[in-house]
Every structure is written in structure tokens, then in C-alpha cells.
Design an enzyme around this catalytic site. Structure first.
Site, PDB file in Angstrom:
ATOM      1  CB  SER A   1      -0.905   0.025   1.239  1.00 52.22           C
ATOM      2  OG  SER A   1      -1.580   1.274   1.359  1.00 52.22           O
TER       3      SER A   1
ATOM      4  CE1 TYR B   1      -4.586  -1.935   4.444  1.00 50.28           C
ATOM      5  CE2 TYR B   1      -3.724   0.300   4.420  1.00 50.28           C
ATOM      6  CZ  TYR B   1      -4.161  -0.820   3.757  1.00 50.28           C
ATOM      7  OH  TYR B   1      -4.170  -0.814   2.378  1.00 50.28           O
TER       8      TYR B   1
END
Length: 261
Positions: A141, A154
Site C-alpha cells: 500500500s 494496517y
């Protein structure tokens, strides 16, 4: 046909980026194994591909469970004789700081986002080495490159995916295996569709759009196209790379996001 005759597993293939990647890889000639914890979703995507003239089958798998990952890869090799491409795309996000995140939620997210990549590679790499090579693409990400408010678990998980990608690429380059990752920005996905479906959806969407230099959300197909390049022979000199595809989000240092991913 960039992937003509290739055998490809794509995890998280039942929705979002994985869905688009499955369809795109099939259009480029791959035989796609649509792998997802939601077996019905995997079946729908596989049927969609077959209906469009492609080759696909579905496999229900929880990537956090080694026995299931090992069984999936063994079945693919038994059915097709090889495994050319693995896309470790399955993952999810949760909100929270390290203080507010429970240990159970932390462990559950890490089991999918990080262990899922580890287990997929652990069982795919020996197959690829034995056959003389292969390509692995992991989903990291853009959030791995910057600090994101209220997304501690995350961000940590995606940072681990990026670092693990580089380490594995060096360890297994001699086996003819290229291992790379794609780092998406904010993408129009089922996750964000749910977030933006509330009463403040329009305001939240604008905040998400404004933090991108391009001032729009990315589309799943745009990430799938990056995955395709990394998986194909076009990227033959590329290994250990983390390709950022984020609409310019992390390239700019002066925009404070109004909402986190």
C-alpha cells in the site's frame, strides 16, 4: 497475450482489485485460479471469466491458514503441472491506534495481510524453483510509505509486505523468481463503497479525492494493470521493487488528508 499459457493464482480474487486482476490476466491468456475466502464470490468471478471466453476456476481459501494455502498450491500443481504466477492480493484494513486496537484484531489482520503473503510464497517458491522460475506480485500500500492517522495495524502490515517483498526477491533471484509488489493509493473498492454509503458520504469522498494529486480515486483496473506488468515478461529486469500507484498522493508533502484509508 502477455500471459499466454501461464497458470496464475490470484488471492482476494472475489472482489475489488483482485476481481479486476483475475479478468485482466485471463484476457491476457492466463489460466486463472480465483482464490478467495468467500467461495461464492470466487465462483462468480470464475464464471464471469469463462463466460467471456477465458479460462478460470475458483478455489476457496483462507490465506491465514497454512494447511489451506498448501493444499491450494498442491491442487493447482496437480491439475496444471506448474504455477507460473502468484498474486498475493488478499487483505483488509481496520481503524485504530496501537492503544485502541485489541490484540485479537491486530493478530487477525496480521494473519491475513502479512502471514497470507508469507504462506503463499513459502509454498509457491519451491514449486517455481523446481520448474525454473516464476513471478510473484504482492499487494502492499502507498500507506506503507507514510504515517496514516488511526490506521496503525494496517500501515504496519503493509510496511511488512513491502519489506518482505524486497527480502524474498534477494533470497530467490537465483531460482529465476521475480518478486515485486504494487502499492495502491486510495482505490474505488467495496471497502470504500461501504464507508462512503453513509450520510456524510459525499463529504468523505471529496476529502479522499482532494488528498490525491490527481484529485480522484483510483480504479481497480489501474492497479490490476500494474500487477499485469509486474507478472509479465515485460518486467523481466524488475525484482524487489514496490511500484507505487497512488495518483501522486505520497509524492506531495503539503496536503493533510481529511480522511484516512
Amino acid at each position: 497475450m502477455k500471459l499466454d499459457g501461464k497458470i496464475a493464482i490470484i488471492t482476494g480474487g472475489g472482489s475489488g482489485i483482485g476481481h479486476e486482476a483475475c479478468k485482466l490476466f485471463a484476457r491476457e491468456g492466463a489460466r486463472v485460479i480465483v482464490a478467495d475466502r468467500d467461495g461464492a464470490a470466487a465462483e462468480r468471478v470464475a464464471a464471469e471469466i469463462v463466460g467471456q471466453g477465458g479460462q478460470a476456476s475458483a478455489h476457496t481459501v483462507d490465506v491465514s491458514r497454512e494447511v489451506e494455502v498448501a493444499a491450494m498450491i498442491a491442487k493447482v500443481v496437480a491439475d496444471h503441472g506448474r504455477l507460473d504466477i502468484l498474486v498475493n492480493n488478499a487483505g483488509y484494513g481496520i481503524s485504530g491506534t496501537v492503544v485502541s486496537t485489541s490484540e485479537a484484531d491486530w493478530n487477525a489482520l496480521m494473519a491475513v495481510n502479512v502471514n497470507g503473503v508469507f504462506l503463499g510464497c513459502k509454498h509457491a517458491i519451491p514449486v517455481m524453483e523446481k520448474q525454473g522460475g516464476g513471478a510473484i506480485v504482492n499487494t502492499a500500500s502507498a500507506a506503507a510509505n507514510i504515517g496514516i492517522h488511526d490506521r496503525a495495524a494496517y500501515v504496519a502490515s503493509k510496511g511488512a509486505v513491502a519489506a518482505l517483498t524486497r527480502a524474498m526477491a534477494i533470497d530467490h533471484v537465483a531460482g529465476g523468481i521475480r518478486i515485486n509488489a504494487v502499492a495502491p493509493g486510495t482505490i474505488e473498492s467495496p471497502y470504500f463503497t461501504k464507508i462512503l454509503s453513509g450520510p456524510d458520504g459525499a463529504v468523505l469522498r471529496r476529502g479522499l479525492e482532494e488528498r490525491q494529486a490527481m484529485e480522484r480515486l483510483g480504479q481497480p483496473i489501474e492497479i490490476a494493470q500494474a500487477m499485469l506488468w509486474l507478472a509479465s515478461d515485460d518486467a523481466s529486469f524488475c525484482t524487489g521493487s514496490v511500484m507505487v500507484v497512488d495518483g501522486g498522493w505520497t509524492a506531495q508533502g503539503d496536503r493533510k488528508p481529511k480522511i484516512e484509508p
